[in-house]
Design an enzyme around this catalytic site. Structure first.
Site, PDB file in Angstrom:
ATOM      1  N   CYS A 171       1.539  -6.849 -10.243  1.00  0.00           N
ATOM      2  CA  CYS A 171       2.199  -5.953  -9.298  1.00  0.00           C
ATOM      3  C   CYS A 171       1.446  -5.851  -7.969  1.00  0.00           C
ATOM      4  CB  CYS A 171       2.438  -4.596  -9.957  1.00  0.00           C
ATOM      5  SG  CYS A 171       3.799  -3.714  -9.187  1.00  0.00           S
ATOM      6  N   HIS A 195       4.044  -4.853 -15.676  1.00  0.00           N
ATOM      7  CA  HIS A 195       3.005  -3.964 -16.198  1.00  0.00           C
ATOM      8  C   HIS A 195       3.245  -3.860 -17.689  1.00  0.00           C
ATOM      9  CE1 HIS A 195       1.369  -2.273 -12.496  1.00  0.00           C
ATOM     10  NE2 HIS A 195       2.587  -2.241 -12.017  1.00  0.00           N
TER      11      HIS A 195
HETATM   12  N1  GLN Z   1       2.535  -0.353  -4.356  1.00  0.00           N
HETATM   13  C1  GLN Z   1       3.237  -1.538  -4.698  1.00  0.00           C
HETATM   14  C2  GLN Z   1       4.752  -1.378  -4.630  1.00  0.00           C
HETATM   15  O1  GLN Z   1       5.265  -0.295  -4.742  1.00  0.00           O
HETATM   16  C3  GLN Z   1       2.806  -2.019  -6.059  1.00  0.00           C
HETATM   17  C4  GLN Z   1       3.064  -1.016  -7.143  1.00  0.00           C
HETATM   18  C5  GLN Z   1       2.483  -1.352  -8.461  1.00  0.00           C
HETATM   19  O2  GLN Z   1       1.422  -1.991  -8.569  1.00  0.00           O
HETATM   20  N2  GLN Z   1       3.135  -0.852  -9.491  1.00  0.00           N
HETATM   21  O3  GLN Z   1       5.474  -2.331  -4.481  1.00  0.00           O
END
Ligand code: GLN
Length: 252
Positions: A93, A190
């Site tokens: 992510c 995730h």
């Molecule tokens: N902040 C990033 C987004 O919203 C990644 C989020 C995350 O790692 N879940 O795209």
């Protein structure tokens, strides 16, 4: 045989139990009699990439990504050499986004490492939050996980990690998820990713051993009955359904 795993910045990038992926890598090595150790790096630590066999970069909120980004320049060249030398990386992510050129948010542009030619823009209106199921040609089992991202990623001419069966993936339009570049996997999954997808875990371990010991490696088979049940449960729950990304405001 022995593998050393580098966990980058778990103090900042560790959403939804990304750390569980480290446990999974360690255990699946140890169960086979392969020694495994993890070195954890905080944001100001020097990193000797030549001592690492697998690097994990987890996900984080935009705020945390900004903090990490301010320090990335120091490790960029060493990290690039590691990647170009077939070093194994799993980036999740926010970590996936940081491998690319930039992540453009409404609050400014977060510069990435530029290790893979890909770009991320914050989507308008809603985040992509849901379970997700993929087919990846790296493994025979479906790949299952959970995604929650505001960013929409364009991987350009790079190879995706998988084809979306259920969920949104990189940009909710292309039908693809993540990226594979050399021995790097970048993904929005995730979850944590590896315990539910043991074949992806073994793919990383095998690539790392083959690079380190410079010979083909066949991993001993483990009893994955429980992992396969968990994976099949999610696959059967979502296959054939249509994903509906939720319209909700969240900070990460
Ligand atoms: N902040 C990033 C987004 O919203 C990644 C989020 C995350 O790692 N879940 O795209």
């Amino acid at each position: 045989m022995k593998l050393t795993i580098g966990h980058l910045y778990p103090d900042l990038l560790n959403l939804y139990g990304d750390r569980g992926n480290i446990q999974c890598l360690m255990k699946r090595c140890q169960w086979r009699g392969i020694e495994a150790e993890t070195k954890t790096f905080e944001i100001n630590d020097a990193i000797d990439f030549s001592s690492l066999d697998i690097v994990l970069l987890g996900g984080g909120s935009d705020r945390e990504q900004k903090l990490v980004c301010s320090k990335l320049k120091r490790i960029r060249e060493d990290f690039r050499q590691y990647v170009e030398d077939d070093g194994v990386v799993i980036a999740i992510c926010g970590g996936f986004q940081l491998l690319g050129n930039y992540y453009a948010t409404d609050d400014g542009v977060i510069e990435g490492l530029g290790l893979i030619d890909l770009e991320t823009e914050q989507g308008k209106g809603y985040r992509l939050i849901d379970n997700i199921v993929l087919r990846s040609d790296l493994v025979s089992m479906p790949v299952v996980g959970f995604e929650n991202h505001g960013g929409r990623t364009n991987i350009k001419k790079n190879k995706p990690f998988g084809k979306v069966i259920y969920g949104s993936g990189n940009d909710a339009q292309s039908g693809y998820e993540g990226v594979v570049y050399k021995n790097v996997i970048g993904t929005y999954l995730h979850g944590p990713l590896l315990p539910k997808n043991p074949q992806v875990c073994d793919y990383l371990i095998q690539k790392a051993l083959e690079r380190k010991y410079r010979k083909p490696v066949a991993l001993a088979k483990l009893d994955d009955t429980q992992e396969e049940e968990a994976n099949a449960y999610i696959y059967n729950r979502f296959k054939g359904k249509t994903s509906r990304p939720q319209k909700q405001e969240q900070l990460v």
